[in-house]
Design an enzyme around this catalytic site. Structure first.
Site, PDB file in Angstrom:
ATOM      1  N   ARG A 140       0.823  -1.215   0.000  1.00  0.00           N
ATOM      2  CA  ARG A 140       0.000   0.000   0.000  1.00  0.00           C
ATOM      3  C   ARG A 140       0.862   1.271   0.000  1.00  0.00           C
ATOM      4  NH1 ARG A 140      -3.560   2.610   4.468  1.00  0.00           N
ATOM      5  NH2 ARG A 140      -5.144   3.676   3.231  1.00  0.00           N
ATOM      6  N   HIS A 143       0.467   4.514  -2.474  1.00  0.00           N
ATOM      7  CA  HIS A 143       0.263   5.875  -1.973  1.00  0.00           C
ATOM      8  C   HIS A 143       1.440   6.792  -2.291  1.00  0.00           C
ATOM      9  CE1 HIS A 143      -3.318   5.287   0.962  1.00  0.00           C
ATOM     10  NE2 HIS A 143      -3.447   4.538  -0.118  1.00  0.00           N
ATOM     11  N   ASP A 161       8.303   8.656  -5.979  1.00  0.00           N
ATOM     12  CA  ASP A 161       9.479   9.480  -5.680  1.00  0.00           C
ATOM     13  C   ASP A 161       9.776   9.516  -4.188  1.00  0.00           C
ATOM     14  OD1 ASP A 161       7.319  10.870  -4.748  1.00  0.00           O
ATOM     15  OD2 ASP A 161       7.775  12.748  -5.790  1.00  0.00           O
ATOM     16  N   ASN A 193      -3.476   8.765   4.692  1.00  0.00           N
ATOM     17  CA  ASN A 193      -2.236   8.191   5.229  1.00  0.00           C
ATOM     18  C   ASN A 193      -2.146   8.204   6.749  1.00  0.00           C
ATOM     19  OD1 ASN A 193      -1.369   7.771   2.592  1.00  0.00           O
ATOM     20  ND2 ASN A 193      -0.240   9.714   2.489  1.00  0.00           N
ATOM     21  N   PRO A 252      -7.738   7.866  -3.955  1.00  0.00           N
ATOM     22  CA  PRO A 252      -9.186   7.632  -3.937  1.00  0.00           C
ATOM     23  C   PRO A 252      -9.654   7.148  -2.563  1.00  0.00           C
ATOM     24  CG  PRO A 252      -8.061   5.902  -5.190  1.00  0.00           C
ATOM     25  CD  PRO A 252      -7.017   6.908  -4.811  1.00  0.00           C
ATOM     26  N   HIS A 266      -6.135  -5.876  -2.268  1.00  0.00           N
ATOM     27  CA  HIS A 266      -7.018  -6.014  -1.106  1.00  0.00           C
ATOM     28  C   HIS A 266      -7.361  -7.480  -0.827  1.00  0.00           C
ATOM     29  CE1 HIS A 266      -8.583  -1.545  -1.147  1.00  0.00           C
ATOM     30  NE2 HIS A 266      -7.301  -1.644  -0.882  1.00  0.00           N
ATOM     31  N   THR A 315      -8.400 -16.249   3.588  1.00  0.00           N
ATOM     32  CA  THR A 315      -6.929 -16.343   3.501  1.00  0.00           C
ATOM     33  C   THR A 315      -6.341 -14.932   3.617  1.00  0.00           C
ATOM     34  OG1 THR A 315      -7.106 -16.293   1.070  1.00  0.00           O
ATOM     35  CG2 THR A 315      -6.882 -18.461   2.094  1.00  0.00           C
TER      36      THR A 315
HETATM   37  C1  HEM Z   1      -8.988   1.500  -5.853  1.00  0.00           C
HETATM   38  C2  HEM Z   1      -8.934   2.408  -4.902  1.00  0.00           C
HETATM   39  C3  HEM Z   1      -8.511   2.091  -3.499  1.00  0.00           C
HETATM   40  C4  HEM Z   1      -9.141   2.495  -2.373  1.00  0.00           C
HETATM   41  C5  HEM Z   1     -10.394   3.353  -2.290  1.00  0.00           C
HETATM   42  C6  HEM Z   1      -8.417   1.941  -1.253  1.00  0.00           C
HETATM   43  C7  HEM Z   1      -8.736   2.156   0.080  1.00  0.00           C
HETATM   44  C8  HEM Z   1      -8.149   1.516   1.145  1.00  0.00           C
HETATM   45  C9  HEM Z   1      -8.536   1.674   2.513  1.00  0.00           C
HETATM   46  C10 HEM Z   1      -9.646   2.599   3.019  1.00  0.00           C
HETATM   47  C11 HEM Z   1      -7.752   0.861   3.252  1.00  0.00           C
HETATM   48  C12 HEM Z   1      -7.814   0.675   4.777  1.00  0.00           C
HETATM   49  C13 HEM Z   1      -7.051   1.797   5.458  1.00  0.00           C
HETATM   50  C14 HEM Z   1      -7.273   1.831   6.953  1.00  0.00           C
HETATM   51  O1  HEM Z   1      -8.154   1.160   7.467  1.00  0.00           O
HETATM   52  O2  HEM Z   1      -6.555   2.597   7.629  1.00  0.00           O
HETATM   53  C15 HEM Z   1      -6.861   0.185   2.354  1.00  0.00           C
HETATM   54  C16 HEM Z   1      -5.919  -0.740   2.717  1.00  0.00           C
HETATM   55  C17 HEM Z   1      -5.057  -1.359   1.852  1.00  0.00           C
HETATM   56  N1  HEM Z   1      -4.885  -1.047   0.525  1.00  0.00           N
HETATM   57 FE1  HEM Z   1      -6.127   0.048  -0.609  1.00  0.00          FE
HETATM   58  N2  HEM Z   1      -7.370   1.209  -1.724  1.00  0.00           N
HETATM   59  C18 HEM Z   1      -7.376   1.279  -3.092  1.00  0.00           C
HETATM   60  C19 HEM Z   1      -6.437   0.720  -3.946  1.00  0.00           C
HETATM   61  C20 HEM Z   1      -5.332   0.019  -3.541  1.00  0.00           C
HETATM   62  C21 HEM Z   1      -4.236  -0.355  -4.406  1.00  0.00           C
HETATM   63  C22 HEM Z   1      -4.125   0.009  -5.884  1.00  0.00           C
HETATM   64  C23 HEM Z   1      -3.359  -1.051  -3.651  1.00  0.00           C
HETATM   65  C24 HEM Z   1      -2.036  -1.655  -4.025  1.00  0.00           C
HETATM   66  C25 HEM Z   1      -1.687  -2.004  -5.229  1.00  0.00           C
HETATM   67  C26 HEM Z   1      -3.921  -1.121  -2.307  1.00  0.00           C
HETATM   68  C27 HEM Z   1      -3.379  -1.822  -1.256  1.00  0.00           C
HETATM   69  C28 HEM Z   1      -3.917  -1.847   0.011  1.00  0.00           C
HETATM   70  C29 HEM Z   1      -3.445  -2.769   1.050  1.00  0.00           C
HETATM   71  C30 HEM Z   1      -2.451  -3.884   0.865  1.00  0.00           C
HETATM   72  C31 HEM Z   1      -4.155  -2.438   2.206  1.00  0.00           C
HETATM   73  C32 HEM Z   1      -3.991  -3.057   3.594  1.00  0.00           C
HETATM   74  C33 HEM Z   1      -2.850  -2.350   4.290  1.00  0.00           C
HETATM   75  C34 HEM Z   1      -2.516  -2.831   5.677  1.00  0.00           C
HETATM   76  O3  HEM Z   1      -3.091  -3.807   6.160  1.00  0.00           O
HETATM   77  O4  HEM Z   1      -1.652  -2.181   6.308  1.00  0.00           O
HETATM   78  N3  HEM Z   1      -5.098  -0.437  -2.278  1.00  0.00           N
HETATM   79  N4  HEM Z   1      -7.109   0.613   1.083  1.00  0.00           N
END
Ligand code: HEM
Ligand SMILES: *[C@@H]1O[C@H](CO)[C@@H](O)[C@H](O)[C@H]1NC(C)=O
Length: 327
Positions: free
Chosen positions: A71, A75, A83, A103, A172, A202, A250
């Site tokens: 993630r 970001h 960068d 963030n 987003p 995800h 999983t």
């Molecule tokens: C498509 C739009 C996306 C949205 C709206 C989104 C939103 C979010 C949100 C709200 C969380 C939880 C944050 C929290 O609870 O503090 C999250 C976690 C995460 N996101 Fe996304 N995300 C998106 C795309 C992506 C992309 C493109 C990736 C990587 C290629 C990604 C990888 C992750 C990962 C791995 C987590 C879990 C992180 C952790 O457990 O520390 N996400 N995302």
């Protein structure tokens, strides 16, 4: 497949169009051709081994850290290119990206990047950018959790500044519609297919209750058993920070379960389920849900493409010595 020479002339055409039309959204990815998988072959031949070994230890200790680093890369790349701008700490006179809405209290993994950087600096002083370290670390995170691997084009430089407002504007949110997700990715030169593949990240990691509460209490397109399960640790009020895995079957495996979950109306975020809700991404989600290899291939390709986002030409950059501050 394009031949090498037609690919080259295509790149030139795109570059010329970029200059003429000033369409930055279409230009970032195509202008990244200077990155090379051999960039450190002579100057730091062990960099990939070092990154992999620190990531292996971190993921063995806590599998979620793999998800967190994946993630972190997303970001970073979505805000003025890959960068390492996200890594800059705030100071009394500098406001960076760490405390942007998406963030703050959310992005993790900064210490792991520091640990990698320390070992890389010891091996190859002032040579490898923090941005390249994040790109390599996220590739390794995917693979260490059971996902695909790929060659990472390298040669990124680190920013000398960061932008909290750009982070707020470009990342987003979980309430997004499929249309707004598509346009947020299109603004980075990424297709709807790239978006749907990248969202497959995800399949690992966790989210906080405040981001999925309205989904599990108010949305019609959620499996009732799943909603009840999640409601167990995400009350209607309070418990905002309570965590739930994106994939409850999983949670630490980088597989295609994310798409099977979407087909079963078990997407955790509203934005997840938007990819399978009678809309334009349904067919692709269904394909990925039944074809792990197709997902793995598309994901790897999209990560390379996202990793090709570079700062606008002329932006001052450097190889930072400490990822948290400019030299
Ligand atoms: C498509 C739009 C996306 C949205 C709206 C989104 C939103 C979010 C949100 C709200 C969380 C939880 C944050 C929290 O609870 O503090 C999250 C976690 C995460 N996101 Fe996304 N995300 C998106 C795309 C992506 C992309 C493109 C990736 C990587 C290629 C990604 C990888 C992750 C990962 C791995 C987590 C879990 C992180 C952790 O457990 O520390 N996400 N995302
Ligand atoms: C919801 O998921 C459960 C499995 O946990 C399944 O038994 C049930 O049939 C699903 N409900 C619907 C309406 O699909």
């Amino acid at each position: 497949m394009m031949g090498a020479s037609s690919a080259r002339s295509f790149t030139v055409v795109v570059a010329v169009l970029c200059l003429l039309l000033l369409l930055p959204s279409h230009c970032h990815a195509k202008l990244s051709v200077k990155l090379s998988t051999k960039f450190y072959a002579k100057s730091c031949p062990n960099v990939e081994r070092i990154v992999r070994s620190v990531m292996a230890q971190a993921v063995a200790k806590e599998p979620r850290m793999g998800a967190s680093v994946i993630r972190l890369f997303f970001h970073d790349c979505f805000v003025n290119g890959c960068d390492a701008s996200i890594l800059l700490d705030d100071t009394p006179t500098f406001t960076g990206e760490k405390n942007a809405g998406a963030n703050a209290n959310s992005v993790r993994g900064y210490e792991v990047i520091d640990a990698i950087k320390a070992q890389v600096e010891a091996a190859c002083k002032a040579t490898v950018s923090c941005a390249d370290i994040v790109a390599l670390a996220s590739r390794d995170a995917v693979n260490l959790l059971g996902g695909p691997t790929w060659n990472v084009p390298l040669g990124r430089k680190d920013s000398r500044t960061a932008s909290q407002s750009a982070a707020n504007a470009n990342l987003p949110g979980p309430g997004s519609s499929v249309a707004s997700l598509t346009s947020a990715f299109a603004a980075k030169g990424l297709s709807a297919r790239d978006m749907t593949a990248l969202s497959g990240a995800h399949t690992v990691g966790q989210a906080r209750c405040l981001f999925f509460r309205s989904r599990i209490y108010t949305e019609p397109n959620v499996n009732a058993t799943f909603a009840a399960l999640r409601q167990g640790t995400c009350p209607q009020s309070g418990g905002d920070g309570n965590l739930a895995p994106f994939d409850d079957q999983t949670p630490d495996a980088f597989d295609n379960a994310y798409y099977r979950n979407l087909v079963a109306q078990r997407g955790l975020l509203h934005s997840d389920q938007e990819l399978f809700n009678g809309g334009p991404q349904d067919a692709l989600v269904r394909k990925y849900s039944g074809n792990a290899r197709m997902f793995a291939n598309d994901f790897a390709k999209a990560m390379v493409k996202m990793g090709g986002l570079v700062p606008a030409a002329g932006t001052p950059t450097e190889v930072r010595l400490n990822c948290r501050k400019v030299n």
